[in-house]
Scaffold this active site. Structure first.
Site, PDB file in Angstrom:
ATOM      1  N   GLY A   1     -51.257 -17.382  62.994  1.00  4.36           N
ATOM      2  CA  GLY A   1     -52.559 -17.555  62.612  1.00  4.36           C
ATOM      3  C   GLY A   1     -53.460 -18.569  63.070  1.00  4.36           C
ATOM      4  O   GLY A   1     -53.144 -19.996  62.642  1.00  4.36           O
TER       5      GLY A   1
ATOM      6  N   GLY B   1     -56.735 -19.113  62.301  1.00 11.65           N
ATOM      7  CA  GLY B   1     -57.886 -19.247  61.627  1.00 11.65           C
ATOM      8  C   GLY B   1     -57.987 -20.701  61.030  1.00 11.65           C
ATOM      9  O   GLY B   1     -57.422 -21.733  61.570  1.00 11.65           O
ATOM     10  N   PHE B   2     -59.009 -21.078  60.089  1.00 13.06           N
ATOM     11  CA  PHE B   2     -59.100 -22.300  59.671  1.00 13.06           C
ATOM     12  C   PHE B   2     -57.867 -23.111  59.209  1.00 13.06           C
ATOM     13  O   PHE B   2     -57.622 -24.244  59.793  1.00 13.06           O
ATOM     14  CB  PHE B   2     -59.909 -22.503  58.180  1.00 13.06           C
ATOM     15  CG  PHE B   2     -61.553 -22.148  58.761  1.00 13.06           C
ATOM     16  CD1 PHE B   2     -62.038 -22.371  59.882  1.00 13.06           C
ATOM     17  CD2 PHE B   2     -62.405 -21.540  57.863  1.00 13.06           C
ATOM     18  CE1 PHE B   2     -63.396 -22.026  60.170  1.00 13.06           C
ATOM     19  CE2 PHE B   2     -63.793 -21.314  57.994  1.00 13.06           C
ATOM     20  CZ  PHE B   2     -64.092 -21.518  59.210  1.00 13.06           C
ATOM     21  N   GLY B   3     -56.956 -22.340  58.443  1.00 14.16           N
ATOM     22  CA  GLY B   3     -55.814 -22.941  58.045  1.00 14.16           C
ATOM     23  C   GLY B   3     -54.770 -23.224  59.064  1.00 14.16           C
ATOM     24  O   GLY B   3     -54.475 -24.560  59.137  1.00 14.16           O
TER      25      GLY B   3
ATOM     26  N   VAL C   1     -47.533 -10.351  65.043  1.00 16.02           N
ATOM     27  CA  VAL C   1     -46.294 -10.606  64.096  1.00 16.02           C
ATOM     28  C   VAL C   1     -46.287  -9.365  63.378  1.00 16.02           C
ATOM     29  O   VAL C   1     -47.248  -9.168  62.430  1.00 16.02           O
ATOM     30  CB  VAL C   1     -46.511 -12.065  63.334  1.00 16.02           C
ATOM     31  CG1 VAL C   1     -45.151 -12.067  62.474  1.00 16.02           C
ATOM     32  CG2 VAL C   1     -46.512 -13.059  64.421  1.00 16.02           C
TER      33      VAL C   1
ATOM     34  N   GLU D   1     -76.215 -13.174  51.529  1.00 20.43           N
ATOM     35  CA  GLU D   1     -76.581 -13.398  53.131  1.00 20.43           C
ATOM     36  C   GLU D   1     -77.120 -12.271  53.551  1.00 20.43           C
ATOM     37  O   GLU D   1     -78.116 -12.350  54.480  1.00 20.43           O
ATOM     38  CB  GLU D   1     -75.572 -14.198  53.612  1.00 20.43           C
ATOM     39  CG  GLU D   1     -75.158 -15.665  53.024  1.00 20.43           C
ATOM     40  CD  GLU D   1     -74.103 -16.254  53.640  1.00 20.43           C
ATOM     41  OE1 GLU D   1     -73.812 -17.351  53.655  1.00 20.43           O
ATOM     42  OE2 GLU D   1     -73.125 -15.273  54.249  1.00 20.43           O
TER      43      GLU D   1
END
Ligand SMILES: Cc1cc2nc3c(=O)[nH]c(=O)nc-3n(C[C@H](O)[C@H](O)[C@H](O)COP(=O)(O)OP(=O)(O)OC[C@H]3O[C@@H](n4cnc5c(N)ncnc54)[C@H](O)[C@@H]3O)c2cc1C
Length: 256
Positions: free
Chosen positions: A12, A14-16, A80, A172
């Site tokens: 992954g 992403g941000f993490g 995965v 938003e």
């Protein structure tokens, strides 16, 4: 070639996953970053793609490019599908596997429908670039169909957009869709007035932005109403189909 023997597999980007990989810079490990997409996605701006304000390329960057200077990191484009914990391998959908010493799963989250998965065809989520372009296409096509529609009742349903959920993404989206309809597209159609578009934000709780201070909810609600959004509070949506939504005893005819 990185010779470190300890192999960290990160699933992954992403941000993490990216932040974890950044923090490991200089550590005596070699890292394999696996993502099923070739790009890192800046999800907070998905609503801008969904409402035509940004192009997809402005919120997505190739993972391989982002990590190009990290000689300790190998980037793999792969899906995965499982983990063999005893054998310390991640399993890929092509039947192959990648061995690890340490595994980091940073695969993020999916949207949910509170037990109403049957709503998905009518109301796509907003987690991927494909979701954002689907939402964008549906909104723009609704205006095109309204331009062709002679029946005023059907035309109004095409010009009505219901948004379920008054969290940050709903708020938003509501604000930008109404700006798109009332300002950006105004004057581009001949048979419809896009300023007659109704954007209805439906929230089951008693205020929008429930995770923020009440006075901010109040401020945002008033700002949305000033822009032309109708905010409906206190009734949960119980039905969502191709014709619209039901909340409380109200049926709102909305094609989007
Ligand atoms: C519309 C929207 C607006 C948001 N706005 C804000 C905001 O304003 N401020 C804020 O702080 N947060 C915001 N967030 C939340 C923020 O984007 C998430 O908290 C953050 O992206 C989570 O990061 P992550 O690394 O856990 O997961 P993700 O960013 O989702 O990354 C997960 C990665 O794992 C990959 N992956 C998943 N499954 C597999 C698999 N089986 N095999 C290989 N790869 C896989 C995915 O392709 C993806 O690249 C918003 C989210 C959304 C959807």
């Amino acid at each position: 070639m990185n010779q470190a023997s300890h192999h960290v597999v990160v699933v992954g980007a992403g941000f993490g996953g990216l932040e974890f990989t950044r923090a490991l810079a200089g550590a005596p490990v070699r890292i394999t970053m696996i993502d099923k997409r070739n790009h890192h996605l800046f999800q907070p701006l998905l609503y801008q793609v969904a409402t035509t304000a940004l192009a997809t390329s402005e919120i997505a960057w190739p993972v391989r490019h982002l990590l190009r200077k990290r000689k300790d990191v190998t980037t793999l484009l792969a899906n995965v599908v499982g983990v063999d914990r005893a054998g310390k391998r991640v399993l890929l959908d092509d039947g192959s596997s990648v061995a690890y010493d340490t595994l980091v799963l940073a695969t993020g989250a999916r949207h949910a429908y509170f037990g109403h998965d049957e709503w998905e065809p009518f109301a796509p989520g907003l987690k991927t670039l494909e979701d954002a372009t689907t939402v964008r296409r549906r909104i723009l096509l609704a205006f095109e169909q309204a331009e062709l529609e002679a029946d005023p009742v059907k035309r109004q349903a095409l010009l009505t957009i219901a948004i379920v959920g008054g969290g940050p993404t709903g708020v938003e989206l509501a604000g930008t869709i109404v700006e798109l309809a009332h300002d950006t597209l105004h004057g581009e159609f001949r048979n419809i007035d896009t300023r007659e578009t109704r954007v209805v934000l439906i929230e089951a709780g008693d205020r929008i932005l429930a995770n923020f201070a009440p006075k901010l909810s109040d401020y945002a609600g008033k700002a949305l109403e000033r822009l032309g959004v109708t905010v409906e509070l206190g009734r949960a949506v119980t039905l969502c189909d191709a014709e619209g939504v039901v909340f409380g005893d109200k049926h709102l005819a909305a094609k989007t």
